[in-house]
Every structure is written in C-alpha cells, then in structure tokens.
Scaffold this active site. Structure first.
Site, PDB file in Angstrom:
ATOM      1  N   GLU A  46       0.814  -1.215   0.000  1.00  0.00           N
ATOM      2  CA  GLU A  46       0.000   0.000   0.000  1.00  0.00           C
ATOM      3  C   GLU A  46       0.852   1.272   0.000  1.00  0.00           C
ATOM      4  O   GLU A  46       1.783   1.401   0.785  1.00  0.00           O
ATOM      5  CB  GLU A  46      -0.922   0.063   1.233  1.00  0.00           C
ATOM      6  N   ASP A 111       9.533   5.760  14.849  1.00  0.00           N
ATOM      7  CA  ASP A 111       9.286   7.167  14.559  1.00  0.00           C
ATOM      8  C   ASP A 111       9.670   7.968  15.803  1.00  0.00           C
ATOM      9  O   ASP A 111       9.111   7.747  16.878  1.00  0.00           O
ATOM     10  CB  ASP A 111       7.782   7.345  14.239  1.00  0.00           C
ATOM     11  N   ASP A 113      10.083  11.827  17.222  1.00  0.00           N
ATOM     12  CA  ASP A 113       9.696  13.184  16.880  1.00  0.00           C
ATOM     13  C   ASP A 113      10.151  14.130  17.993  1.00  0.00           C
ATOM     14  O   ASP A 113       9.912  13.882  19.168  1.00  0.00           O
ATOM     15  CB  ASP A 113       8.169  13.198  16.765  1.00  0.00           C
ATOM     16  N   CYS A 124      14.222  25.021  22.048  1.00  0.00           N
ATOM     17  CA  CYS A 124      13.099  25.197  21.120  1.00  0.00           C
ATOM     18  C   CYS A 124      11.893  24.470  21.698  1.00  0.00           C
ATOM     19  O   CYS A 124      12.000  23.735  22.666  1.00  0.00           O
ATOM     20  CB  CYS A 124      13.351  24.563  19.751  1.00  0.00           C
ATOM     21  N   CYS A 133      19.303  20.869  19.948  1.00  0.00           N
ATOM     22  CA  CYS A 133      18.438  19.734  20.283  1.00  0.00           C
ATOM     23  C   CYS A 133      18.561  18.594  19.276  1.00  0.00           C
ATOM     24  O   CYS A 133      18.149  17.465  19.567  1.00  0.00           O
ATOM     25  CB  CYS A 133      16.992  20.144  20.501  1.00  0.00           C
ATOM     26  N   ARG A 165      11.312  17.521  11.820  1.00  0.00           N
ATOM     27  CA  ARG A 165      11.753  17.562  13.218  1.00  0.00           C
ATOM     28  C   ARG A 165      11.993  16.188  13.800  1.00  0.00           C
ATOM     29  O   ARG A 165      11.913  16.008  15.016  1.00  0.00           O
ATOM     30  CB  ARG A 165      10.706  18.301  14.040  1.00  0.00           C
ATOM     31  N   HIS A 168      13.092   8.591  11.184  1.00  0.00           N
ATOM     32  CA  HIS A 168      12.412   7.304  11.093  1.00  0.00           C
ATOM     33  C   HIS A 168      13.450   6.222  10.893  1.00  0.00           C
ATOM     34  O   HIS A 168      14.507   6.472  10.336  1.00  0.00           O
ATOM     35  CB  HIS A 168      11.475   7.275   9.875  1.00  0.00           C
ATOM     36  N   HIS A 314       0.216   0.285   9.960  1.00  0.00           N
ATOM     37  CA  HIS A 314       0.453   1.703  10.200  1.00  0.00           C
ATOM     38  C   HIS A 314       1.254   2.313   9.046  1.00  0.00           C
ATOM     39  O   HIS A 314       2.208   1.721   8.583  1.00  0.00           O
ATOM     40  CB  HIS A 314       1.218   1.883  11.513  1.00  0.00           C
TER      41      HIS A 314
HETATM   42 ZN   LIG Z   1      16.612  23.366  19.740  1.00  0.00          ZN
END
Ligand SMILES: [Zn+2]
Length: 426
Positions: A46, A111, A113, A124, A133, A165, A168, A314
C-alpha cells in the site's frame, strides 16, 4: 541554503519537475521489490498519497515500477506514505470478500519526533528544532541502532530524516518484515524507557539489577551528556531547570544540592556533586538508588511513538517524500556521517530543482549528441534521469540508498558470508 528560500506556494510548480526528473524511482522500486524473492511483494504494497488541499488517498498500489512512475507523475503527491504488504492488491481491496483483505508484512519501523522532548529541551519547542536539540536525534539513533543490531540481530536498518523535526527507522530484514503485531509490540516495549505523560514527574524508574540494555544505552548518553545537557541545555544553570532536575532526586539529596549550588555555579561541578551523592546513597542503601542515571535517561533517552512501531498496517512517511512545510526531502542518513549530519543542510525541493537549471560545462554538446543518436525516447529519458539527480545535492543520498540496497542484495545471495571467509584468507 536556508529554509527561508523555500516557499510552500511554489510546491505545485516544483513537484512535477521533481517526479519527472529527480525522484529516484529505480532505487525506490529496487528497495520495495526486495529482489523479487516473494511473489507480488511490490504489487501488494500500500502507498497513500496526500494531494493538494490535504486530500488523502489510501490504498494505492502499482504493478510495476513504470506504473508507479506514471501515477506519481500524474498525481504529484505532496506527501507519500508507505503501508503494509497486503494479501491482495490494495487498489482492489473493495473487490475481495470482506475479511480476507489483510495486512501481512511490513518493515519494523520507528518514529522519533522532537516534539515529544518538549519537557526536556529549553532551546526550542513544538515543531522547531536547532543544532542543539538535534543531538537528541543523534543519541536516539545511536542507542536504537545498537540495540536493534546487537540485541535483536537485525542488519538492514535504513535511518531517514523526516524532513522536519524527527527521524524514522525502517528495519528491512526479512525477519523484521514478518514480525507479528505482538512481536512488534514486544520490541517497542523493550526499547521504551521513558514512561508517562505530562503529569508524570519521574518518567524513568530503574530497578536492580540494571538491565544490560540500559547500561549500553547509558554509555551512549554519557558520551553526549556533558556537552549537550550541561553546556547547551543548561539543565543545572537556571532556577527553573534546576527545580525540574531536583524534582527527580530524594529529599535529602535535594536539600544538600540546593545549599551546594548557592556557592558552586559551574554546571559540571554541580553535576559532579549530584553524582557523588548518588554514589554515597548506593553504598549506604541496599535498594537501587540510580537517580543520576534516571535523570540522564529522562533527558536524553529516545522517546518512541510506540503505536507507529506496533501496527503492521500503520503508514509512515516515505523516504524521498517532500516535507510540504519545509520543502526538505526526506533523505536517508548515512550513519558513518551521523555526527556531522545537519538537518538544515538537507536539500529542499526548490534547491534541487534550481540545481537542474544551472548550466554545466560541456552540457550543450552532450545533448546534441543525444539527438543525433536517435535512441528510442524512453532510453534517453531514462539516461537523463540518472544524470539529472546526479547533478543535484540529492546525489549523495541516492548513492547511500544504493549502497544500502547493495548490502541487502549481498545478504540475500549469501555473499556476505562468502566474502568474510575470503577476507580471513588474507
Ligand atoms: Zn533546539
């Protein structure tokens, strides 16, 4: 090129060019076809497309690379997601008897994030990231990559920048693709250490004896902790962040530290004191007192979206899809260059389209020759496409994908084993 040079309004004009001349279809097909080992593996996969105005089209599937190309060039998706390999062709899912259309296989995916770290980064918040970061992603990749290889025995891990940001991971080993939902959940749970939502203060709780996997992960965190957490995030430098750290230590330690910090301003020395107090506690009490390790993990350990990893069906954003907000291409990350990987260096669709227009020395003659050769059109188009991406900043990422695919091909053929035997003879 700064992201500001990308204008989201230009996307409808750039996407046709991207899919016509730059998207690495042959590598993409080579990846998802997995050597043609299993019948209909590519055909039953898919794909879902997000089109202009957030129109979302699920259950796309394609018989051949050519069909995939034609369809992507027709639809010009803003975003491409990859789903599972199903029992039947996804685009015919309405025609099969209900209940028989099932997701059978998919890469094991992860994943990560940056928004999930908002309570532990001060530079941030939300969708914003910076070079400070980004270290969190570097740490996440180091920890998970090691565990997936050493603790689970997987070998074909494709790490991909999401375009905005996060990162994966696509674990492409055959054994990973065949994992059940229960097995995927077990792997995801094994790798999850930071638990609880906003209300949970202490999100990492270690117990005796510390699992070897956690020890290995701590070794990775230790490598980055001083520079990242103490110097760049200043977790022991201002009152608000100090309070957050001290909420994670026992009462008597908190008192001691508050007093100590009144005269000691150096964050390294402050951390040294905290560590020393943890050591004292460990010697004095039988039960595990690992607050300094818990703090390191709470601030730096990878925060996984486990639901993405658990489900076979998923969907996850495809490599080489464009991020509509930043214009950046979702590119594979070569771990040999992880320490210097800079998300702000990742090419945007506007940059690579512009690079195509830049004249190159000797190009005019080359194109004239082509016309003379009177090859059939498809050959010329095919050869041009190969050269086209090579003329842009996309080249090194496609090259890396090629190397990754070569690695998988070698392991199918059992050549890795043969080669390692040969190497022993030298
Ligand atoms: Zn930052």
């Amino acid at each position: 090129m700064p992201s500001s040079d990308y204008d989201p309004a230009s996307l409808p004009d750039l996407l046709p060019l991207y899919y016509r001349r730059l998207f690495p279809f042959s590598q993409y097909y080579r990846w998802l076809n997995y050597g043609g080992v299993q019948k209909n593996y590519f055909q039953n996969r898919e794909f879902s497309f997000t089109l202009k105005d957030d129109i979302y089209v699920r259950y796309q599937s394609f018989s051949t690379q050519n069909e995939l190309e034609k369809e992507m060039q027709k639809m010009n998706p803003y975003k491409i997601d990859i789903g599972a390999v199903y029992s039947h062709r996804p685009n015919q899912h309405n025609t099969v008897k209900s209940g028989t259309f099932q997701a059978l296989e998919k890469e094991l995916v992860f994943d990560i994030d940056m928004t999930d770290y908002d309570d532990v980064r001060s530079c941030c918040s939300a969708a914003d990231i910076c070079s400070k970061c980004w270290t969190l992603m570097t740490i996440a990749i180091r920890i998970l990559d090691r565990a997936l290889r050493d603790d689970f025995g997987f070998r074909h891990l494709l790490w991909v920048y999401s375009g905005r940001r996060g990162v994966h991971c696509w674990v492409c080993d055959e054994a990973a693709r065949k994992l059940s939902v229960a097995a995927r959940s077990a792997v995801a749970e094994y790798l999850s250490l930071v638990k609880g939502g906003e209300e949970t203060v202490r999100k990492v709780v270690l117990t005796d004896p510390i699992h070897p996997f956690i020890r290995e992960s701590l070794t990775v965190v230790e490598h980055y902790f001083s520079q990242y957490a103490l110097q760049e995030q200043n977790i022991l430098s201002n009152k608000e962040s100090i309070d957050k750290v001290l909420a994670l230590v026992p009462e008597d330690v908190r008192k001691d530290l508050l007093q100590h910090f009144q005269t000691e301003k150096n964050p390294e020395k402050r951390w040294g004191r905290l560590k020393a107090l943890a050591k004292n506690k460990q010697a004095a009490v039988k039960k595990g007192q690992y607050f300094e390790k818990e703090i390191m993990l709470q601030y730096c350990y990878p925060r996984l979206d486990v639901n993405v990893s658990k489900g076979v069906n998923h969907l996850l954003k495809s490599p080489f899809s464009v991020h509509p907000k930043t214009g950046r291409i979702s590119v594979p990350i070569d771990l040999r260059e992880l320490e210097t990987f800079d998300p702000f260096d990742v090419p945007t669709i506007s940059l690579i389209c512009e690079e195509l227009d830049r004249p190159r020395k000797g190009e005019e003659e080359e194109e004239e020759d082509e016309t003379k050769e009177k090859e059939n059109e498809k050959d010329v188009a095919e050869r041009r496409k190969i050269r086209d991406y090579k003329r842009t900043s996309l080249a090194k990422y496609v090259k890396y994908l090629d190397q990754f695919l070569d690695g998988m091909a070698r392991s199918w053929k059992g050549e890795l084993l043969r080669k390692s035997d040969l190497q022993k003879d030298f």
